[in-house]
Design an enzyme around this catalytic site. Structure first.
Site, mmCIF file in Angstrom:
data_model
loop_
_atom_site.group_PDB
_atom_site.id
_atom_site.type_symbol
_atom_site.label_atom_id
_atom_site.label_comp_id
_atom_site.label_asym_id
_atom_site.label_seq_id
_atom_site.Cartn_x
_atom_site.Cartn_y
_atom_site.Cartn_z
ATOM 1 N N PRO A 13 2.654 -1.894 -10.870
ATOM 2 C CA PRO A 13 1.720 -2.045 -9.751
ATOM 3 C C PRO A 13 2.310 -2.471 -8.401
ATOM 4 O O PRO A 13 2.034 -3.558 -7.890
ATOM 5 C CB PRO A 13 0.744 -3.094 -10.283
ATOM 6 N N CYS A 14 3.074 -1.581 -7.789
ATOM 7 C CA CYS A 14 3.638 -1.892 -6.474
ATOM 8 C C CYS A 14 2.557 -1.962 -5.390
ATOM 9 O O CYS A 14 2.795 -2.516 -4.316
ATOM 10 C CB CYS A 14 4.729 -0.897 -6.091
ATOM 11 N N HIS A 15 1.357 -1.464 -5.695
ATOM 12 C CA HIS A 15 0.264 -1.565 -4.719
ATOM 13 C C HIS A 15 -0.166 -3.012 -4.498
ATOM 14 O O HIS A 15 -0.825 -3.314 -3.517
ATOM 15 C CB HIS A 15 -0.942 -0.722 -5.167
#
Length: 172
Positions: free
Chosen positions: A124-126
């Site tokens: 989850p780089c968001h």
């Protein structure tokens, strides 16, 4: 041979790729490779990844039960592992992520590692934002990043409301 398939989601078309029953890539439509380097086929692993992604996008799943195998340098892998530690519905800054891997001065390198994350959403780089709280780059585009953050925030808020209502009922 790697296997991949394409499916439509609420985020648009995506491409998921697996190798030896491990997820190795997720691409958004504007990132699709020009030449296919995998066999386009539906496997149990790809179907499971897609199903779990759909559950996540519907607010019904907060963690994924997949074997992920991102390809990258040792530094990138450490950065991506740190992303997996950011709780659902929360955000970190690039500095917090850099500090979590013991490299507090590597903020720019963290940003580049996140940019090269081959399996967004599942990794989850968001959930990483700028120090001032602003949205910063995302492979899927800032609109998708915002929609993922909104989805998680709303899901957490609904859970809290449900827990409070349940507690109130018990107290009566």
């Amino acid at each position: 041979m790697r296997a991949c398939f394409y499916r439509r989601t609420s985020l648009g078309m995506i491409r998921i790729e697996e190798w030896n029953e491990r997820i190795v890539k997720l691409n958004f439509e504007h990132e699709f490779p020009e030449e296919e380097e995998c066999e386009v086929i539906e496997t149990a692993c790809l179907w499971s990844a897609f199903t779990q992604l759909q559950e996540y996008l519907a607010g019904k799943r907060q963690t994924f039960e997949l074997i992920l195998h991102p390809e990258g340098t040792d530094f990138q892998k450490a950065a991506w592992q740190a992303l997996m530690e950011i709780p659902y519905g929360q955000t970190w800054t690039y500095r917090q992520q850099a500090e979590s891997i013991g490299k507090p001065k590597a903020v720019r390198a963290i940003g580049m590692a996140n940019h090269r994350n081959p399996i967004p959403i599942f990794i989850p780089c968001h959930r990483v934002i700028g120090a001032d709280g602003s949205l910063t780059g995302y492979g899927g585009g800032l609109e998708i990043k915002q929609s993922l953050l909104d989805l998680e925030r709303l899901t957490v808020e609904k859970q809290r409301e449900a827990e409070m209502a349940k507690a109130a009922q018990k107290g009566q």
